[in-house]
Motif scaffolding. Structure first.
Motif, PDB file in Angstrom:
ATOM      1  N   ASP A  10       0.816  -1.226   0.000  1.00 47.66           N
ATOM      2  CA  ASP A  10       0.000   0.000   0.000  1.00 47.66           C
ATOM      3  C   ASP A  10       0.846   1.271   0.000  1.00 47.66           C
ATOM      4  N   GLY A  11       1.928   1.262  -0.774  1.00 45.59           N
ATOM      5  CA  GLY A  11       2.756   2.466  -0.887  1.00 45.59           C
ATOM      6  C   GLY A  11       3.633   2.759   0.306  1.00 45.59           C
ATOM      7  N   GLY A  90      10.060  -9.477   0.697  1.00 43.50           N
ATOM      8  CA  GLY A  90       9.241 -10.259   1.615  1.00 43.50           C
ATOM      9  C   GLY A  90       7.800  -9.801   1.626  1.00 43.50           C
ATOM     10  N   ARG A  91       6.925 -10.732   1.934  1.00 41.70           N
ATOM     11  CA  ARG A  91       5.495 -10.439   2.056  1.00 41.70           C
ATOM     12  C   ARG A  91       5.053 -10.863   3.443  1.00 41.70           C
ATOM     13  N   ILE A  92       4.343  -9.972   4.136  1.00 40.13           N
ATOM     14  CA  ILE A  92       3.855 -10.260   5.483  1.00 40.13           C
ATOM     15  C   ILE A  92       2.807 -11.373   5.403  1.00 40.13           C
ATOM     16  N   ASP A 112       5.787   5.872   4.444  1.00 42.95           N
ATOM     17  CA  ASP A 112       5.423   6.122   3.053  1.00 42.95           C
ATOM     18  C   ASP A 112       6.682   6.100   2.195  1.00 42.95           C
ATOM     19  N   LEU A 113       6.603   5.428   1.052  1.00 40.08           N
ATOM     20  CA  LEU A 113       7.762   5.376   0.153  1.00 40.08           C
ATOM     21  C   LEU A 113       8.228   6.773  -0.242  1.00 40.08           C
ATOM     22  N   ASP A 114       7.283   7.672  -0.467  1.00 37.64           N
ATOM     23  CA  ASP A 114       7.628   9.041  -0.859  1.00 37.64           C
ATOM     24  C   ASP A 114       8.340   9.808   0.249  1.00 37.64           C
ATOM     25  N   ALA A 115       8.185   9.392   1.497  1.00 34.25           N
ATOM     26  CA  ALA A 115       8.793  10.086   2.633  1.00 34.25           C
ATOM     27  C   ALA A 115      10.205   9.599   2.938  1.00 34.25           C
TER      28      ALA A 115
END
Length: 149
Positions: A10-11, A90-92, A112-115
């Motif tokens: 989710d980003g 990895g996937r939770i 957040d990836l953008d942060a």
């Protein structure tokens, strides 16, 4: 030798926080050092659970980061340091987000990836994200010569 996981959903990316040598908190990739005789695949699953509370499924090997340099502490003798880091995706698959107790990290959180560029972080975060985004067929990033610890 160490193994780290890039877990994105989710980003957001899952990161852990650890104090730098001077005590400044900095964000790190969940993961860490291999125990003697341990497979890096098992290391990354163990370390992510220890640091974040989550169990992960390893969904791929993104690459291997190798860093070699000579370290000097004060006027002491030089130490030849070679770090080899396996970076997995990895996937939770279970567990609940929690902070590590009495470990190398003190906080686990989704960012957040953008942060990420604005966070105080170790270089390994950027390397891991580049491997995740670029997915080089060789498993190596061109031009990575910086300190990534």
């Amino acid at each position: 030798m160490a193994a780290y996981a890039v877990c994105v959903r989710d980003g957001q990316i899952l990161l852990a926080r650890s104090p730098a040598a001077d005590g400044t908190p900095e964000w790190v990739m969940p993961g860490g050092g291999m125990e003697h005789g341990e497979d890096p695949y098992d290391t990354v699953r163990r370390e992510v659970e220890e640091e974040t509370g989550y169990r992960i499924e390893v969904t791929g090997l993104l690459g291997v980061d190798s860093s070699h340099r000579v370290l000097r502490e004060g006027i002491g003798r030089a130490v030849d340091h070679h770090a080899v880091r396996f970076v997995y995706e990895g996937r939770i698959i279970g567990g609940e987000l929690r902070n590590e107790v009495n470990g190398s990290t003190d906080l686990a959180a989704w960012q957040d990836l953008d942060a990420v560029p604005g966070l105080v972080r170790v270089g390994m975060v950027d390397i891991a994200l580049r491997l995740w985004r670029e997915r080089p067929v060789t498993g190596r990033l061109a031009g990575v010569m910086e300190d990534a610890e």
